[in-house]
Structure formats: structure tokens, C-alpha cells
Design an enzyme around this catalytic site. Structure first.
Site, mmCIF file in Angstrom:
data_model
loop_
_atom_site.group_PDB
_atom_site.id
_atom_site.type_symbol
_atom_site.label_atom_id
_atom_site.label_comp_id
_atom_site.label_asym_id
_atom_site.label_seq_id
_atom_site.Cartn_x
_atom_site.Cartn_y
_atom_site.Cartn_z
ATOM 1 C CE1 TYR A 1 -4.929 -3.164 4.644
ATOM 2 C CE2 TYR A 1 -2.608 -3.657 4.404
ATOM 3 C CZ TYR A 1 -3.865 -3.548 3.856
ATOM 4 O OH TYR A 1 -4.054 -3.819 2.547
ATOM 5 N NE ARG B 1 -4.370 -1.201 0.757
ATOM 6 C CZ ARG B 1 -5.581 -1.251 1.235
ATOM 7 N NH1 ARG B 1 -5.805 -1.100 2.502
ATOM 8 N NH2 ARG B 1 -6.605 -1.419 0.425
ATOM 9 C CB SER C 1 -8.681 1.112 -2.744
ATOM 10 O OG SER C 1 -7.711 1.116 -1.757
ATOM 11 C CD GLN D 1 -3.154 6.252 -3.003
ATOM 12 O OE1 GLN D 1 -3.398 7.175 -3.777
ATOM 13 N NE2 GLN D 1 -2.968 6.444 -1.719
ATOM 14 C CG ASP E 1 -5.403 -0.929 -3.197
ATOM 15 O OD1 ASP E 1 -6.075 -1.968 -3.118
ATOM 16 O OD2 ASP E 1 -4.928 -0.347 -2.221
HETATM 17 P P1 NAD Z 1 -9.325 -2.621 6.087
HETATM 18 O O1 NAD Z 1 -10.353 -3.065 5.095
HETATM 19 O O2 NAD Z 1 -8.206 -3.532 6.400
HETATM 20 O O3 NAD Z 1 -10.076 -2.257 7.467
HETATM 21 C C1 NAD Z 1 -11.158 -1.368 7.473
HETATM 22 C C2 NAD Z 1 -11.013 -0.392 8.611
HETATM 23 O O4 NAD Z 1 -11.285 -1.055 9.847
HETATM 24 C C3 NAD Z 1 -9.627 0.242 8.789
HETATM 25 O O5 NAD Z 1 -9.752 1.646 8.767
HETATM 26 C C4 NAD Z 1 -9.155 -0.275 10.127
HETATM 27 O O6 NAD Z 1 -8.342 0.670 10.820
HETATM 28 C C5 NAD Z 1 -10.478 -0.494 10.843
HETATM 29 N N1 NAD Z 1 -10.399 -1.376 12.011
HETATM 30 C C6 NAD Z 1 -9.684 -2.508 12.187
HETATM 31 N N2 NAD Z 1 -9.876 -3.001 13.430
HETATM 32 C C7 NAD Z 1 -10.762 -2.176 14.044
HETATM 33 C C8 NAD Z 1 -11.373 -2.164 15.319
HETATM 34 N N3 NAD Z 1 -11.092 -3.098 16.232
HETATM 35 N N4 NAD Z 1 -12.234 -1.169 15.595
HETATM 36 C C9 NAD Z 1 -12.525 -0.200 14.695
HETATM 37 N N5 NAD Z 1 -11.975 -0.155 13.473
HETATM 38 C C10 NAD Z 1 -11.105 -1.126 13.145
HETATM 39 O O7 NAD Z 1 -8.697 -1.217 5.709
HETATM 40 P P2 NAD Z 1 -8.698 -0.394 4.346
HETATM 41 O O8 NAD Z 1 -10.001 0.219 4.112
HETATM 42 O O9 NAD Z 1 -8.193 -1.270 3.270
HETATM 43 O O10 NAD Z 1 -7.640 0.771 4.657
HETATM 44 C C11 NAD Z 1 -6.685 0.693 5.683
HETATM 45 C C12 NAD Z 1 -5.709 1.855 5.546
HETATM 46 O O11 NAD Z 1 -4.931 1.743 4.359
HETATM 47 C C13 NAD Z 1 -6.330 3.231 5.474
HETATM 48 O O12 NAD Z 1 -5.452 4.091 6.162
HETATM 49 C C14 NAD Z 1 -6.294 3.586 4.025
HETATM 50 O O13 NAD Z 1 -6.289 4.985 3.804
HETATM 51 C C15 NAD Z 1 -4.983 2.970 3.662
HETATM 52 N N6 NAD Z 1 -4.915 2.683 2.212
HETATM 53 C C16 NAD Z 1 -3.752 2.998 1.563
HETATM 54 C C17 NAD Z 1 -3.668 2.712 0.205
HETATM 55 C C18 NAD Z 1 -2.424 3.052 -0.564
HETATM 56 O O14 NAD Z 1 -1.658 3.877 -0.113
HETATM 57 N N7 NAD Z 1 -2.183 2.407 -1.710
HETATM 58 C C19 NAD Z 1 -4.733 2.107 -0.456
HETATM 59 C C20 NAD Z 1 -5.880 1.810 0.267
HETATM 60 C C21 NAD Z 1 -5.960 2.079 1.618
#
Ligand code: NAD
Length: 371
Positions: A222, A116, A127, A121, A124
Site C-alpha cells: 500500500y 495482501r 480488488s 488474491q 480479495d
Molecule cells: P488503494 O486502493 O489503497 O490505493 C489506490 C492507489 O492509490 C494505490 O496504487 C496507491 O499507491 C495510490 N496512492 C495513494 N496515495 C497516493 C498519492 N498521494 N498520489 C498518487 N497515488 C496515490 O490500493 P489498491 O488498488 O488496493 O492496491 C495497492 C497495491 O496492492 C497495489 O500494488 C496492488 O497491486 C497491490 N495488491 C496486492 C494484492 C495481493 O497481493 N493480494 C491484491 C490487491 C492489490
């Protein structure tokens, strides 16, 4: 090099590349793209659309035989050894499937494990699919809810806006917040990453504060497993809000692990009859104790829908997003006619090669880690 688009088996409706992607692939290969007959039909892309864009339509055996790089949404079972396969194979959630890809002698690249980074991005698929799922989760909740989402002031009286609680403010959660706000709901959201707070507030929702969440800078953005003490305090906070909520949208996940349990059965029992829980974390255990993956159940008047695959239900735009991610990855997959494994995104996405699992986390999960 020839690229071949495989039809995914039903009930999958998406396709890994759309007709709009074909022209862009001329930069990757001079050979025409091959399409398995009917591969795009369930996403509403006809063979004629692909042919007009320059693809050649053929039967599956021919595509499997002639194409060097095969693309599909999910893991196919019949790709001959020696081929390169690209798709979204969920190797962290299905390490046995990853082992099978390795034993078939494929070089398999799974876009759901792409590192990530900012450059990644555009490739991905997690996402992209989370964006679709977060949006659809709200619409699904709205159609099951026994109430309106927006506030109404009518001659027949006033209706209060629905209260929506979003658990997990990652990509799906933020899209769910934005969609629920557009429908006029009052929204609050919980996450364990401090960075999520600002994003939640910027969408006009309230952030549910629970002190003492663990974060790990090495986890690549994550979430990580929380302490028992934090879990207890978070559950207590969520239980309080669940009793007020009309809709709870569960999106909290920890990649490669069981989803955190955040809504115990007792919290559901205290919810208002007619309310709705949509659990997008259902396939990894669910955030709600009562969730049944792939099922809709009624528990004390609360509808609980366990569905981690909502993106597949909006196949046209989901395929467009998947396809665009796929094209961007195919553009970096080869360099000078060879797999470009010096590229960190190509290497980080590689599940297996030469009969071996090569992705460290997948190897560990599959129980084949070296040493
Ligand atoms: P995910 O699907 O793994 O999880 C969904 C959300 O659940 C996350 O925000 C996580 O913090 C939250 N979570 C996990 N355990 C929890 C708990 N016990 N209570 C409450 N919330 C909880 O995550 P995602 O949507 O794929 O994204 C995770 C991170 O990665 C974000 O910061 C996102 O901005 C980042 N991201 C970066 C890129 C990139 O740079 N290429 C791409 C996508 C996402």
C-alpha cells in the site's frame, strides 16, 4: 455446519453468494446452504435459481437462527451472538461498526482486510470491487462528459480524443486506464509507488513522474503518507495536467486514513468547462477538495461526482466476483470442524471474537488497543 446467505438492506444491490457458488460449497459443508428469501433479487438472481442449485429458501429469522456461518456484503445489525459472520465490513474505515460486531458476540471476518499475499488474491474483495469501480468510473465519466472519448474523423470535421488523468494506479486506477484506453482516450496516470509506473506504461498510458515519493516495504504494497514537500510538488504537477484534462479519475487511497488531497479547488477552477471528475476516494475525504461524498455537483462548469460505491451499481457481476472470493475464503475458514485461526489469512481477516476486537489495526483505530 450450515451457511446462510443474508439479504443486504437497500440500497445495497449486491449479494454475498450467487447461485453459481452453491455447488462449490458442497466441499465446505454437507448441509444445504440457506438463503434469505429474495436475497439475490436486486442482483438479478432469483430464489428459484438458488433452489435449482441446491439452496433452501427461508425467512430471515429462520436463516439467522439455523445457520452457523452467515454471509452478507455489508455489516448486518441483527445477527445473534455466537454466530460466525463473513462479509466486507470496512472495519478500518468504520471502527465503531467493528466494535458493535464485537459487542454482539460474533466471530466476524471481513474480507476487505485480508492480508495482501499472493494466496489471498482469490479472496480479495477489495480488488474485485475496485475492478468494477474502475471500469464503471470511466463509463460514468463518458456519459457526463460534454465531448467524445475517441478521436473521430468525419465529414463534419475531426474530433480530438479526450484526455484522461488517473490519480492512483492501483487496482481501480489500472482498470480505469484500460477502460479509458479501450474507449480511445489519451491517458496519463500518477502514483506514489514506483512499481505502478511499469503497469501504467504497459497499458499504453503515460506516467506522471514526481520525484521523491515515500514508500514503506512494511506497508504490504500500500501507499503511505507523503512528505509536505512531495505533496506540494505533486499538486503542482497535477494542477498543470488538470488544466489540459477532460476527465480526472481519482482513486488514490491510504487504507485506514483520510484520502490524500491531490486536486485543490484552484486546480478545478483552471479546468475546462464541461470536464468531469469522478472521485472514488469520496468516502474517505476525496482526492479533490470540492468532492462531496454521494453527490454530483457542478463547480465552474466541471461536474464532480463523489462515489466510492460504484461497484454496487453493477450488482450481477460484482456479486459474482464477491461470491467467488467468498467461496474461496469459506474453503479455508474451518479445519477439522474448528475455525482455522492458525491460517494467516483467516487470522488476518478476523475482526472480532469472544466479544473482543482482535485485529490489531482495527483495535488501534477503535481506541481499544491493549496497553
Ligand atoms: P488503494 O486502493 O489503497 O490505493 C489506490 C492507489 O492509490 C494505490 O496504487 C496507491 O499507491 C495510490 N496512492 C495513494 N496515495 C497516493 C498519492 N498521494 N498520489 C498518487 N497515488 C496515490 O490500493 P489498491 O488498488 O488496493 O492496491 C495497492 C497495491 O496492492 C497495489 O500494488 C496492488 O497491486 C497491490 N495488491 C496486492 C494484492 C495481493 O497481493 N493480494 C491484491 C490487491 C492489490
Amino acid at each position: 455446519m450450515t451457511i446462510g446467505i443474508l439479504a443486504d438492506a437497500s440500497p445495497e444491490n449486491r449479494v454475498a453468494l450467487t447461485p453459481e457458488n452453491i455447488a462449490a460449497l458442497a466441499a465446505v459443508s454437507k448441509e444445504p446452504v440457506m438463503l434469505e428469501k429474495g436475497a439475490g433479487l436486486r442482483a438479478f438472481f432469483s430464489d428459484a435459481d438458488y433452489q435449482t442449485a441446491g439452496a433452501v429458501v427461508a425467512l430471515r429469522e429462520e436463516v439467522l437462527g439455523r445457520a452457523d456461518v452467515l454471509v452478507s456484503v455489508n455489516r448486518p445489525l441483527d445477527v445473534p451472538s455466537g454466530k460466525v459472520l463473513v462479509g466486507g465490513f470496512n472495519p478500518l474505515g468504520d471502527p465503531d461498526g467493528a466494535r458493535q460486531l464485537a459487542s454482539c458476540g460474533l466471530a466476524a471476518f471481513s474480507l476487505d482486510i485480508i492480508p495482501r499475499t499472493t494466496r489471498a488474491q482469490a479472496m480479495d474483495i477489495l480488488s474485485s470491487m475496485a475492478t468494477v469501480s474502475g471500469y464503471r468510473a470511466v463509463l460514468l465519466a463518458a456519459t457526463h462528459l460534454a465531448r467524445f472519448f475517441p478521436m473521430f474523423m468525419t465529414a463534419a470535421g475531426s474530433i480530438k480524443p479526450a484526455k484522461v488523468l488517473v490519480i492512483g494506479a492501483g487496482v481501480a486506477g489500472l482498470q480505469a486506464i484500460a477502460t479509458a484506453r479501450r474507449l480511445g482516450a489519451v491517458v496519463e496516470a500518477s502514483d506514489v509507488r514506483a512499481a505502478a509506473k511499469e503497469e501504467v506504461l504497459s497499458l499504453g498510458a503515460k506516467f506522471v513522474e514526481v520525484e521523491g515519493a515515500r514508500e514503506d516495504a512494511g506497508a504490504g504494497g500500500y501507499a503511505v503518507e507523503q512528505t509536505d514537500d512531495f505533496k506540494k510538488r505533486q499538486q503542482a504537477e497535477v494542477e498543470k495536467r488538470a488544466a489540459q484534462a477532460d476527465v480526472i479519475l481519482c482513486t488514490a487511497q491510504i487504507p485506514g486514513r483520510k484520502a490524500p488531497l491531490i486536486i485543490p479547488a484552484g486546480a478545478v477552477a483552471n479546468m475546462k468547462p464541461g470536464s468531469v471528475i469522478i472521485d472514488l476516494a469520496a468516502s474517505s475525504g476525496g482526492n479533490c477538495e470540492l468532492t462531496k461524498n454521494g453527490e454530483t455537483i457542478l463547480a465552474g462548469g466541471v461536474t464532480i461526482i463523489g462515489d466510492s460505491n460504484l461497484a454496487a451499481g453493477m450488482p450481477a457481476d460484482a456479486s459474482r466476483m464477491f461470491g467467488k472470493n467468498m467461496v474461496n475464503f469459506l474453503k479455508i475458514l474451518y479445519k477439522d470442524g474448528q475455525l482455522n485461526l492458525d491460517d494467516e489469512l483467516v487470522a488476518g481477516t478476523c475482526v472480532c471474537r469472544n466479544g473482543e476486537l482482535v485485529h490489531e489495526r482495527v483495535r488501534a483505530l477503535a481506541g481499544t488497543a491493549a496497553g
